[in-house]
Design a protein around this motif. Structure first.
Motif, short mmCIF file in Angstrom:
data_model
loop_
_atom_site.label_atom_id
_atom_site.label_comp_id
_atom_site.label_asym_id
_atom_site.label_seq_id
_atom_site.Cartn_x
_atom_site.Cartn_y
_atom_site.Cartn_z
N THR A 37 12.10 62.75 0.57
CA THR A 37 13.43 63.32 0.77
C THR A 37 13.38 64.65 1.49
O THR A 37 14.24 64.94 2.34
CB THR A 37 14.15 63.48 -0.58
N ASN A 83 18.74 61.62 3.71
CA ASN A 83 19.67 60.81 2.93
C ASN A 83 19.09 59.41 2.73
O ASN A 83 18.13 59.02 3.40
CB ASN A 83 21.02 60.71 3.65
N THR A 85 17.20 57.92 0.53
CA THR A 85 15.80 57.73 0.14
C THR A 85 15.67 57.24 -1.30
O THR A 85 14.58 56.88 -1.72
CB THR A 85 15.02 59.05 0.25
N ASP A 87 16.22 59.25 -3.84
CA ASP A 87 16.12 60.46 -4.66
C ASP A 87 17.47 61.17 -4.70
O ASP A 87 18.20 61.19 -3.69
CB ASP A 87 15.10 61.43 -4.07
N ALA A 89 19.33 64.16 -3.88
CA ALA A 89 19.00 65.24 -2.96
C ALA A 89 19.06 66.60 -3.63
O ALA A 89 18.22 67.47 -3.39
CB ALA A 89 19.92 65.20 -1.74
N ASP A 134 21.52 63.07 7.71
CA ASP A 134 20.68 64.04 7.00
C ASP A 134 21.26 65.45 7.13
O ASP A 134 22.17 65.70 7.94
CB ASP A 134 19.25 64.02 7.56
#
Length: 236
Positions: A37, A83, A85, A87, A89, A134
């Motif tokens: 990330t 973005n 992923t 996870d 953020a 992103d």
């Protein structure tokens, strides 16, 4: 442009066009923790040789190093928050540093802080033309003291943002001095320095957003126009 260099270009012992940016990004083949990330880029601002191979007027030891790597004038660091992923953020940023966490907290919706991906706040979506993709964070930009005041940092940052922001819906930063002597954030000198730095980043295309955070929208012409103005300032 809201900022003008306080030192004349004629005082520079070299041309800004001798500057080179050297990018490095290192990551494990198999991501661990939040490596998928958070993508960290480190950029050296380097003075290279003239075409005739002459070294700048440095010590013999520095001349030797310059022959291989150039003379370092400063450095920058950027963090791309990816973005999609899986996870959260905000959690990834919080685990890395308080500075990153603050920026993510301002740009995203706290209701979805622990949900995977980036979930923009309503204010962010209104501020950015195309709020999808992103987020690039300009984490640090630092020039050696003797090279400050010419606008070299603005020129280098504008070029680095252009190279690194592809696929990002915004670039964010928090204008603040990084020098260690500024330890008291209520200090008048710190506030004065922060105001000057904010003006520099406005000249690169950043605009005030919320809580001291500034945003640059790559979808607008602002970034390209600012970059062109700094190039013209240095004679091209």
């Amino acid at each position: 442009m809201t900022y003008s260099a306080r030192r004349p270009i004629g005082e520079l012992p070299f041309s800004a066009w001798q500057m080179t940016l050297r990018y490095q990004m290192v990551h494990p083949v198999v991501p661990i923790d939040f490596d998928d990330t958070l993508e960290e880029w480190f950029v050296d601002i380097v003075l290279r040789h003239d075409d005739d191979g002459e070294c700048p007027d440095y010590t013999p030891e520095q001349d030797c190093a310059a022959a291989e790597t150039g003379v370092q004038l400063g450095h920058m660091s950027f963090v791309r928050v990816r973005n999609y992923t899986g996870d959260p953020a905000w959690e990834a940023a919080d685990a890395r540093s308080g500075d990153l966490e603050k920026i993510l907290a301002v740009c995203t919706d706290p209701e979805y802080a622990m949900a995977p991906g980036l979930h923009w706040s309503e204010a962010f979506e209104k501020a950015i033309e195309l709020p999808a993709g992103d987020l690039m964070i300009m984490d640090r930009v630092r020039l050696e003291t003797e090279w400050r005041g010419f606008g070299l940092g603005a020129l280098a940052a504008a070029e680095a943002v252009r190279r690194l922001s592809n696929g990002c819906c915004a670039v964010a930063c928090e204008p603040a001095p990084t020098d260690r002597e500024f330890t008291d954030r209520d200090d008048t000198a710190f506030d004065h320095a922060r105001t000057k730095i904010a003006a520099v980043w406005e000249s690169v295309g950043f605009r005030p957003f919320k809580n001291g955070i500034y945003l640059l929208d790559p979808a607008l012409r602002t970034m390209g126009d600012a970059r062109a103005r700094w190039q013209q300032h240095f004679g091209r």
